[in-house]
Motif scaffolding. Structure first.
Motif, PDB file in Angstrom:
ATOM      1  N   LYS A  22      11.373 -69.681  63.363  1.00 29.13           N
ATOM      2  CA  LYS A  22      10.453 -68.745  62.689  1.00 29.13           C
ATOM      3  C   LYS A  22      10.004 -69.301  61.335  1.00 29.13           C
ATOM      4  O   LYS A  22       8.816 -69.308  61.020  1.00 29.13           O
ATOM      5  CB  LYS A  22      11.160 -67.406  62.486  1.00 29.13           C
ATOM      6  CG  LYS A  22      10.599 -66.530  61.385  1.00 29.13           C
ATOM      7  CD  LYS A  22      11.439 -65.276  61.207  1.00 29.13           C
ATOM      8  CE  LYS A  22      11.191 -64.534  59.927  1.00 29.13           C
ATOM      9  NZ  LYS A  22      11.848 -65.117  58.745  1.00 29.13           N
ATOM     10  N   ASN A  23      10.968 -69.775  60.531  1.00 30.38           N
ATOM     11  CA  ASN A  23      10.599 -70.154  59.172  1.00 30.38           C
ATOM     12  C   ASN A  23       9.821 -71.467  59.083  1.00 30.38           C
ATOM     13  O   ASN A  23       9.204 -71.735  58.056  1.00 30.38           O
ATOM     14  CB  ASN A  23      11.842 -70.167  58.267  1.00 30.38           C
ATOM     15  CG  ASN A  23      12.310 -68.749  57.967  1.00 30.38           C
ATOM     16  OD1 ASN A  23      11.627 -67.771  58.277  1.00 30.38           O
ATOM     17  ND2 ASN A  23      13.494 -68.625  57.381  1.00 30.38           N
ATOM     18  N   ASP A  49       5.832 -61.989  63.771  1.00 30.70           N
ATOM     19  CA  ASP A  49       5.250 -62.712  62.635  1.00 30.70           C
ATOM     20  C   ASP A  49       4.100 -63.615  63.096  1.00 30.70           C
ATOM     21  O   ASP A  49       3.094 -63.765  62.389  1.00 30.70           O
ATOM     22  CB  ASP A  49       6.317 -63.575  61.929  1.00 30.70           C
ATOM     23  CG  ASP A  49       7.107 -62.786  60.889  1.00 30.70           C
ATOM     24  OD1 ASP A  49       6.965 -61.553  60.837  1.00 30.70           O
ATOM     25  OD2 ASP A  49       7.876 -63.411  60.127  1.00 30.70           O
ATOM     26  N   ARG A  92       6.498 -61.872  54.817  1.00 24.75           N
ATOM     27  CA  ARG A  92       6.701 -62.567  53.563  1.00 24.75           C
ATOM     28  C   ARG A  92       5.858 -63.849  53.475  1.00 24.75           C
ATOM     29  O   ARG A  92       5.225 -64.163  52.486  1.00 24.75           O
ATOM     30  CB  ARG A  92       8.189 -62.934  53.490  1.00 24.75           C
ATOM     31  CG  ARG A  92       8.605 -63.620  52.251  1.00 24.75           C
ATOM     32  CD  ARG A  92       8.738 -62.629  51.147  1.00 24.75           C
ATOM     33  NE  ARG A  92       8.876 -63.266  49.874  1.00 24.75           N
ATOM     34  CZ  ARG A  92       8.618 -62.661  48.729  1.00 24.75           C
ATOM     35  NH1 ARG A  92       8.186 -61.422  48.710  1.00 24.75           N
ATOM     36  NH2 ARG A  92       8.772 -63.283  47.597  1.00 24.75           N
ATOM     37  N   GLY A 115       7.473 -58.436  53.819  1.00 21.07           N
ATOM     38  CA  GLY A 115       8.690 -59.171  54.192  1.00 21.07           C
ATOM     39  C   GLY A 115       9.901 -58.297  54.051  1.00 21.07           C
ATOM     40  O   GLY A 115       9.803 -57.085  53.825  1.00 21.07           O
ATOM     41  N   ASP A 116      11.022 -58.924  54.171  1.00 23.39           N
ATOM     42  CA  ASP A 116      12.254 -58.172  54.302  1.00 23.39           C
ATOM     43  C   ASP A 116      12.699 -57.500  53.021  1.00 23.39           C
ATOM     44  O   ASP A 116      12.541 -58.024  51.926  1.00 23.39           O
ATOM     45  CB  ASP A 116      13.355 -59.109  54.793  1.00 23.39           C
ATOM     46  CG  ASP A 116      13.246 -59.278  56.281  1.00 23.39           C
ATOM     47  OD1 ASP A 116      12.594 -58.434  56.909  1.00 23.39           O
ATOM     48  OD2 ASP A 116      13.813 -60.240  56.797  1.00 23.39           O
ATOM     49  N   ILE A 118      15.292 -57.184  51.088  1.00 24.05           N
ATOM     50  CA  ILE A 118      16.598 -57.815  50.843  1.00 24.05           C
ATOM     51  C   ILE A 118      16.866 -57.977  49.351  1.00 24.05           C
ATOM     52  O   ILE A 118      17.643 -58.817  48.944  1.00 24.05           O
ATOM     53  CB  ILE A 118      16.705 -59.184  51.564  1.00 24.05           C
ATOM     54  CG1 ILE A 118      15.592 -60.141  51.136  1.00 24.05           C
ATOM     55  CG2 ILE A 118      16.702 -58.996  53.064  1.00 24.05           C
ATOM     56  CD1 ILE A 118      15.671 -61.527  51.770  1.00 24.05           C
ATOM     57  N   ARG A 121      12.274 -60.284  45.164  1.00 25.00           N
ATOM     58  CA  ARG A 121      11.832 -61.612  45.627  1.00 25.00           C
ATOM     59  C   ARG A 121      10.628 -62.058  44.780  1.00 25.00           C
ATOM     60  O   ARG A 121       9.486 -62.043  45.239  1.00 25.00           O
ATOM     61  CB  ARG A 121      11.468 -61.555  47.111  1.00 25.00           C
ATOM     62  CG  ARG A 121      12.624 -61.097  47.970  1.00 25.00           C
ATOM     63  CD  ARG A 121      12.288 -61.102  49.440  1.00 25.00           C
ATOM     64  NE  ARG A 121      12.353 -62.426  50.021  1.00 25.00           N
ATOM     65  CZ  ARG A 121      12.122 -62.691  51.313  1.00 25.00           C
ATOM     66  NH1 ARG A 121      11.812 -61.718  52.138  1.00 25.00           N
ATOM     67  NH2 ARG A 121      12.198 -63.921  51.774  1.00 25.00           N
ATOM     68  N   ASP A 307      20.528 -66.161  55.567  1.00 22.75           N
ATOM     69  CA  ASP A 307      20.032 -65.443  56.755  1.00 22.75           C
ATOM     70  C   ASP A 307      21.098 -65.276  57.830  1.00 22.75           C
ATOM     71  O   ASP A 307      20.871 -64.589  58.823  1.00 22.75           O
ATOM     72  CB  ASP A 307      18.824 -66.185  57.355  1.00 22.75           C
ATOM     73  CG  ASP A 307      17.642 -66.206  56.410  1.00 22.75           C
ATOM     74  OD1 ASP A 307      17.677 -65.496  55.395  1.00 22.75           O
ATOM     75  OD2 ASP A 307      16.667 -66.941  56.695  1.00 22.75           O
ATOM     76  N   ARG A 333      21.353 -57.988  49.578  1.00 18.24           N
ATOM     77  CA  ARG A 333      21.081 -58.032  51.017  1.00 18.24           C
ATOM     78  C   ARG A 333      22.217 -57.300  51.743  1.00 18.24           C
ATOM     79  O   ARG A 333      23.043 -57.921  52.427  1.00 18.24           O
ATOM     80  CB  ARG A 333      21.013 -59.507  51.442  1.00 18.24           C
ATOM     81  CG  ARG A 333      20.353 -59.727  52.741  1.00 18.24           C
ATOM     82  CD  ARG A 333      20.045 -61.198  52.985  1.00 18.24           C
ATOM     83  NE  ARG A 333      18.979 -61.261  53.959  1.00 18.24           N
ATOM     84  CZ  ARG A 333      18.438 -62.379  54.405  1.00 18.24           C
ATOM     85  NH1 ARG A 333      18.861 -63.537  53.963  1.00 18.24           N
ATOM     86  NH2 ARG A 333      17.476 -62.343  55.297  1.00 18.24           N
ATOM     87  N   ILE A 372      15.208 -57.688  59.254  1.00 16.87           N
ATOM     88  CA  ILE A 372      15.508 -58.507  60.447  1.00 16.87           C
ATOM     89  C   ILE A 372      16.993 -58.800  60.623  1.00 16.87           C
ATOM     90  O   ILE A 372      17.577 -58.545  61.674  1.00 16.87           O
ATOM     91  CB  ILE A 372      14.656 -59.808  60.438  1.00 16.87           C
ATOM     92  CG1 ILE A 372      15.050 -60.736  61.580  1.00 16.87           C
ATOM     93  CG2 ILE A 372      14.710 -60.554  59.146  1.00 16.87           C
ATOM     94  CD1 ILE A 372      14.117 -61.938  61.739  1.00 16.87           C
ATOM     95  N   ARG A 373      17.643 -59.345  59.586  1.00 14.58           N
ATOM     96  CA  ARG A 373      19.039 -59.784  59.791  1.00 14.58           C
ATOM     97  C   ARG A 373      20.002 -58.591  59.747  1.00 14.58           C
ATOM     98  O   ARG A 373      21.035 -58.617  60.417  1.00 14.58           O
ATOM     99  CB  ARG A 373      19.445 -60.848  58.773  1.00 14.58           C
ATOM    100  CG  ARG A 373      18.487 -62.022  58.641  1.00 14.58           C
ATOM    101  CD  ARG A 373      18.263 -62.829  59.904  1.00 14.58           C
ATOM    102  NE  ARG A 373      17.110 -63.726  59.689  1.00 14.58           N
ATOM    103  CZ  ARG A 373      16.509 -64.421  60.642  1.00 14.58           C
ATOM    104  NH1 ARG A 373      16.911 -64.365  61.891  1.00 14.58           N
ATOM    105  NH2 ARG A 373      15.472 -65.193  60.364  1.00 14.58           N
ATOM    106  N   ARG A 399      10.407 -59.178  64.781  1.00 14.77           N
ATOM    107  CA  ARG A 399       9.638 -59.990  63.837  1.00 14.77           C
ATOM    108  C   ARG A 399      10.072 -61.458  63.906  1.00 14.77           C
ATOM    109  O   ARG A 399       9.279 -62.357  63.660  1.00 14.77           O
ATOM    110  CB  ARG A 399       9.919 -59.431  62.435  1.00 14.77           C
ATOM    111  CG  ARG A 399       9.014 -59.887  61.358  1.00 14.77           C
ATOM    112  CD  ARG A 399       9.209 -59.025  60.140  1.00 14.77           C
ATOM    113  NE  ARG A 399      10.257 -59.530  59.256  1.00 14.77           N
ATOM    114  CZ  ARG A 399      10.208 -60.700  58.631  1.00 14.77           C
ATOM    115  NH1 ARG A 399       9.194 -61.498  58.781  1.00 14.77           N
ATOM    116  NH2 ARG A 399      11.197 -61.065  57.837  1.00 14.77           N
TER     117      ARG A 399
HETATM  118  C1  LIG Z   1      14.360 -62.979  54.982  1.00 16.94           C
HETATM  119  C2  LIG Z   1      13.851 -63.464  56.102  1.00 16.94           C
HETATM  120  O1  LIG Z   1      12.559 -63.605  56.394  1.00 16.94           O
HETATM  121  P1  LIG Z   1      11.267 -63.451  55.464  1.00 16.94           P
HETATM  122  O2  LIG Z   1      11.394 -64.438  54.354  1.00 16.94           O
HETATM  123  O3  LIG Z   1      10.155 -63.807  56.395  1.00 16.94           O
HETATM  124  O4  LIG Z   1      11.233 -62.040  54.977  1.00 16.94           O
HETATM  125  C3  LIG Z   1      14.721 -63.921  57.209  1.00 16.94           C
HETATM  126  O5  LIG Z   1      14.202 -64.584  58.116  1.00 16.94           O
HETATM  127  O6  LIG Z   1      15.920 -63.611  57.213  1.00 16.94           O
END
Ligand SMILES: C=C(OP(=O)(O)O)C(=O)O
Ligand SMILES: CC(=O)N[C@H]1[C@@H](OP(=O)(O)OP(=O)(O)OC[C@H]2O[C@@H](n3ccc(=O)[nH]c3=O)[C@H](O)[C@@H]2O)O[C@H](CO)[C@@H](O)[C@@H]1O
Length: 420
Positions: A22-23, A49, A92, A115-116, A118, A121, A307, A333, A372-373, A399
């Protein structure tokens, strides 16, 4: 909205194949607009995504098609339209259009990304990098407006104050066609950055040092794709299935893994007492191990990935004793903790330290995947729990985890997905 319904108490067995990262994907797609030719990727994960990035491309007159893991897109008639909201807010990595549009057109208007959830950011390092390259950056109306003067972007020496994946990639995208040489110091070293540099170099870019903390980029006037770029496997998806298999499996083979990308994670499983066979591009996890508690401290690559701190949590609940997690990147997180407690998980967080205890009275209930996580960690706990767990807001899992319901069913899990 979607929900996942998981029946617990089943053992995982069989094989699962990991998809493209994904990233990497979410950086490669914005990077592709820098090309003066159509671009083709394969091993593209079927995740939300990607669908949202395709919507953003469409709004820029970049048509794209996605079939059986192959994504084709044609940026040859791209229009530099402002991207203030809509799909931008859904992920994100939409902020990579800042660097990519800046590199392509010398200007960009991109909304603050979503985005998440967490914790904070900030994107100050991205902006610092753009400014060093000669861009003027103004934040107004929930969007970042970036312009350059008549001279365009020029190479610069940039020392990041913190190691940031996003800032490293964004500055790389802006610098790849700038006049002169850019040197990024204290760069992030994640494998997804190496994947991106490989893609760009194959199109004619001159990027050296990706994967180390100093990246040198000599600007080139044009980028042309001549072959298909295959995306690296997703190390976070792989780690997630390894953790699930270790916690609740009786023989699971996780295929399509670059094991070097997972070294700290695999080392932690071994430290816990998980029996593993690490092969060239797969990992076999046997069941029935006695597990000892461990300390997990997240760090930028090659450290233990943030992650994966939530996905490993259900496994820590199997260990006989107290484990500790310190997430140095995202201390907030912790959105999974309250939900896990409602399932009977013995877990708490204080002053940035998460304590996970041996938990034997786990019961399914309705829980929320707030990101997501966190969501996938709840899924891991559901597999170990008695009864049925319903995970609402399951889009947050979809996602970034391709075909997760099919993949888990392939491992004998009783799981379904439904509209909420
Ligand atoms: C934080 C994550 O994704 P993103 O940066 O796309 O929010 C993730 O993949 O755990
Ligand atoms: C799409 C993608 O690849 N997402 C990953 C990427 O997110 P992302 O690129 O957003 O994460 P960063 O590496 O930038 O963040 C690392 C740390 O730096 C801080 N920071 C970052 C930028 C900045 O300008 N200022 C600042 O202070 C962040 O708050 C965080 O504490 O790396 C994270 C850390 O490995 C992962 O959790 C995400 O899955």
């Amino acid at each position: 909205m979607k929900k996942m319904i998981v029946r617990g108490g089943q053992k995982l067995s069989g094989e699962v194949t990991i998809g493209g990262a994904k990233n990497s994907t979410v950086a490669l797609i914005p990077a592709a607009i820098l090309a003066d030719t159509p671009v083709k990727f394969d091993s593209v994960p079927a995740i939300l995504d990607v669908r949202n990035l395709m919507l953003i491309l469409n709004s820029m007159n970049v048509p794209s098609t996605f079939n059986h893991g192959e994504l084709q897109l044609d940026p040859t008639h791209i229009k530099n339209v402002p991207l203030p909201g809509g799909a931008i807010k859904s992920l994100r990595a939409s902020y990579y259009f800042m660097g990519a549009l800046l590199g392509k057109f010398g200007e960009a208007v991109v909304g603050f990304p979503g985005g998440d959830n967490i914790g904070p950011r900030p994107i100050d390092q991205h902006i610092k990098g753009f400014r060093a390259l000669g861009a003027k950056v103004v934040e107004k109306n929930d969007a970042v407006h970036i312009t350059t003067g008549a001279g365009g972007l020029h190479g610069a020496r940039i020392f990041f104050d913190i190691v940031s994946v996003g800032a490293t990639i964004n500055v790389l995208l802006a610098a790849v066609k700038a006049q002169g040489t850019t040197v990024i110091e204290n760069a992030a070293k994640e494998p997804e950055i190496v994947d991106l540099a490989t893609f760009l170099n194959n199109m004619g870019a001159q990027i050296r040092g990706a994967g180390t903390d100093v990246i040198r980029i000599k600007g080139v006037p044009t980028l042309k794709a001549t072959n298909t770029h295959t995306i690296i496997p997703d190390r976070i998806e792989a780690g997630t299935y390894l953790a699930f298999a270790a916690a609740n499996g009786e023989g699971v083979l996780v295929k399509n893994v670059i094991t070097e990308h997972l070294e700290p994670f695999i080392a932690k499983l071994v430290e816990m007492g998980v029996y593993l066979e690490v092969n060239e591009d797969s990992v076999y996890v046997a069941g029935g191990h006695e597990l000892t508690p461990v300390t997990v401290k997240t760090a930028p690559f090659p450290g233990f990935a943030t992650d994966l701190q939530q996905p490993i949590t259900p496994l820590l609940m199997k260990a006989k004793g107290d484990s500790t997690i310190i997430d140095t990147l995202y201390p907030e997180r912790i959105k999974h903790i309250s939900e896990m407690k409602r399932m009977g998980g013995l877990i708490s967080s204080k002053d940035g330290v998460i304590t996970v205890q041996h938990s034997t009275q786990l019961k399914g209930t309705t829980v929320k995947a707030s990101e997501i996580r966190a969501g996938v960690a709840l899924l891991g706990l559901a597999l170990m729990s008695e009864g049925t767990t319903t995970i609402i807001n399951a889009e947050n899992i979809l996602r970034g985890y391709e075909r997760i319901v099919e993949k888990l069913r392939g491992l004998s899990v009783n799981i379904e997905i439904a509209e909420d």
